[in-house]
Design a protein around this motif. Sequence first.
Motif, PDB file in Angstrom:
ATOM      1  N   GLN A 299      -7.967  10.053  -4.783  1.00 35.41           N
ATOM      2  CA  GLN A 299      -6.582   9.853  -4.360  1.00 35.41           C
ATOM      3  C   GLN A 299      -6.282   8.367  -4.186  1.00 35.41           C
ATOM      4  N   LYS A 300      -7.224   7.611  -3.644  1.00 38.29           N
ATOM      5  CA  LYS A 300      -7.016   6.175  -3.490  1.00 38.29           C
ATOM      6  C   LYS A 300      -6.899   5.502  -4.852  1.00 38.29           C
ATOM      7  N   ASN A 301      -7.749   5.908  -5.789  1.00 33.76           N
ATOM      8  CA  ASN A 301      -7.679   5.335  -7.136  1.00 33.76           C
ATOM      9  C   ASN A 301      -6.352   5.665  -7.813  1.00 33.76           C
ATOM     10  N   LEU A 302      -5.828   6.862  -7.573  1.00 34.58           N
ATOM     11  CA  LEU A 302      -4.516   7.223  -8.091  1.00 34.58           C
ATOM     12  C   LEU A 302      -3.452   6.287  -7.511  1.00 34.58           C
ATOM     13  N   GLY A 303      -3.529   6.060  -6.214  1.00 38.23           N
ATOM     14  CA  GLY A 303      -2.593   5.140  -5.570  1.00 38.23           C
ATOM     15  C   GLY A 303      -2.718   3.730  -6.110  1.00 38.23           C
ATOM     16  N   ASP A 304      -3.950   3.290  -6.363  1.00 37.58           N
ATOM     17  CA  ASP A 304      -4.168   1.958  -6.938  1.00 37.58           C
ATOM     18  C   ASP A 304      -3.515   1.862  -8.314  1.00 37.58           C
ATOM     19  N   ALA A 305      -3.684   2.908  -9.122  1.00 37.94           N
ATOM     20  CA  ALA A 305      -3.099   2.923 -10.463  1.00 37.94           C
ATOM     21  C   ALA A 305      -1.572   2.869 -10.390  1.00 37.94           C
ATOM     22  N   LYS A 306      -0.995   3.608  -9.452  1.00 39.09           N
ATOM     23  CA  LYS A 306       0.458   3.590  -9.279  1.00 39.09           C
ATOM     24  C   LYS A 306       0.938   2.187  -8.902  1.00 39.09           C
ATOM     25  N   GLU A 307       0.203   1.533  -8.020  1.00 39.49           N
ATOM     26  CA  GLU A 307       0.563   0.173  -7.620  1.00 39.49           C
ATOM     27  C   GLU A 307       0.461  -0.788  -8.794  1.00 39.49           C
ATOM     28  N   ASP A 308      -0.576  -0.642  -9.608  1.00 39.20           N
ATOM     29  CA  ASP A 308      -0.740  -1.501 -10.786  1.00 39.20           C
ATOM     30  C   ASP A 308       0.427  -1.328 -11.750  1.00 39.20           C
ATOM     31  N   ILE A 309       0.815  -0.079 -11.988  1.00 45.10           N
ATOM     32  CA  ILE A 309       1.941   0.196 -12.884  1.00 45.10           C
ATOM     33  C   ILE A 309       3.220  -0.399 -12.323  1.00 45.10           C
ATOM     34  N   LYS A 310       3.421  -0.227 -11.036  1.00 45.43           N
ATOM     35  CA  LYS A 310       4.611  -0.765 -10.375  1.00 45.43           C
ATOM     36  C   LYS A 310       4.662  -2.285 -10.518  1.00 45.43           C
ATOM     37  N   GLN A 311       3.514  -2.932 -10.313  1.00 48.21           N
ATOM     38  CA  GLN A 311       3.447  -4.394 -10.407  1.00 48.21           C
ATOM     39  C   GLN A 311       3.695  -4.856 -11.844  1.00 48.21           C
ATOM     40  N   GLN A 312       3.124  -4.154 -12.809  1.00 46.91           N
ATOM     41  CA  GLN A 312       3.338  -4.520 -14.208  1.00 46.91           C
ATOM     42  C   GLN A 312       4.809  -4.380 -14.600  1.00 46.91           C
TER      43      GLN A 312
ATOM     44  N   MET B  83       0.858  -1.176   0.000  1.00 50.32           N
ATOM     45  CA  MET B  83       0.000   0.000   0.000  1.00 50.32           C
ATOM     46  C   MET B  83       0.897   1.229   0.000  1.00 50.32           C
ATOM     47  N   ASN B  84       0.596   2.149  -0.919  1.00 49.67           N
ATOM     48  CA  ASN B  84       1.429   3.343  -1.020  1.00 49.67           C
ATOM     49  C   ASN B  84       0.781   4.530  -0.303  1.00 49.67           C
ATOM     50  N   LYS B  85       1.514   5.637  -0.314  1.00 46.00           N
ATOM     51  CA  LYS B  85       1.094   6.833   0.420  1.00 46.00           C
ATOM     52  C   LYS B  85      -0.252   7.378  -0.091  1.00 46.00           C
ATOM     53  N   ASP B  86      -0.439   7.381  -1.400  1.00 45.52           N
ATOM     54  CA  ASP B  86      -1.698   7.888  -1.944  1.00 45.52           C
ATOM     55  C   ASP B  86      -2.885   7.010  -1.536  1.00 45.52           C
ATOM     56  N   GLN B  87      -2.682   5.725  -1.508  1.00 48.10           N
ATOM     57  CA  GLN B  87      -3.762   4.830  -1.084  1.00 48.10           C
ATOM     58  C   GLN B  87      -4.138   5.094   0.373  1.00 48.10           C
ATOM     59  N   MET B  88      -3.135   5.216   1.229  1.00 50.25           N
ATOM     60  CA  MET B  88      -3.410   5.446   2.654  1.00 50.25           C
ATOM     61  C   MET B  88      -4.080   6.798   2.887  1.00 50.25           C
ATOM     62  N   LYS B  89      -3.545   7.846   2.260  1.00 52.49           N
ATOM     63  CA  LYS B  89      -4.136   9.171   2.430  1.00 52.49           C
ATOM     64  C   LYS B  89      -5.544   9.227   1.856  1.00 52.49           C
ATOM     65  N   GLY B  90      -5.747   8.550   0.739  1.00 54.56           N
ATOM     66  CA  GLY B  90      -7.069   8.517   0.122  1.00 54.56           C
ATOM     67  C   GLY B  90      -8.095   7.842   1.001  1.00 54.56           C
ATOM     68  N   ILE B  91      -7.721   6.723   1.587  1.00 54.84           N
ATOM     69  CA  ILE B  91      -8.628   6.013   2.491  1.00 54.84           C
ATOM     70  C   ILE B  91      -8.954   6.882   3.699  1.00 54.84           C
ATOM     71  N   ALA B  92      -7.933   7.567   4.227  1.00 55.86           N
ATOM     72  CA  ALA B  92      -8.156   8.437   5.385  1.00 55.86           C
ATOM     73  C   ALA B  92      -9.103   9.584   5.031  1.00 55.86           C
ATOM     74  N   LYS B  93      -8.890  10.227   3.883  1.00 55.42           N
ATOM     75  CA  LYS B  93      -9.759  11.332   3.461  1.00 55.42           C
ATOM     76  C   LYS B  93     -11.186  10.840   3.223  1.00 55.42           C
ATOM     77  N   GLU B  94     -11.288   9.675   2.586  1.00 56.14           N
ATOM     78  CA  GLU B  94     -12.611   9.123   2.304  1.00 56.14           C
ATOM     79  C   GLU B  94     -13.360   8.837   3.605  1.00 56.14           C
TER      80      GLU B  94
END
Length: 67
Positions: free
Chosen positions: A44-57, A1-12
Amino acid sequence: MNKDQMKGIAKETEGKVRKNIGEATGNMSEQAKGIGQEAMGKVQKNLGDAKEDIKQQKQDRDQDKQH
């Protein structure tokens, strides 16, 4: 889990709480702010998810090159 995912979940989560407080107290301004904050958190969470997907690919592609 990256920073954008965590911050996004917190904001949501904070937005949901704020929206519910606004609903409970009849404060439409607070409710609207909560809805907006919740939406921003989802983005923000979706942005973090996309970053994780790119990283995994990239990792998968790099592993394929090694074989």
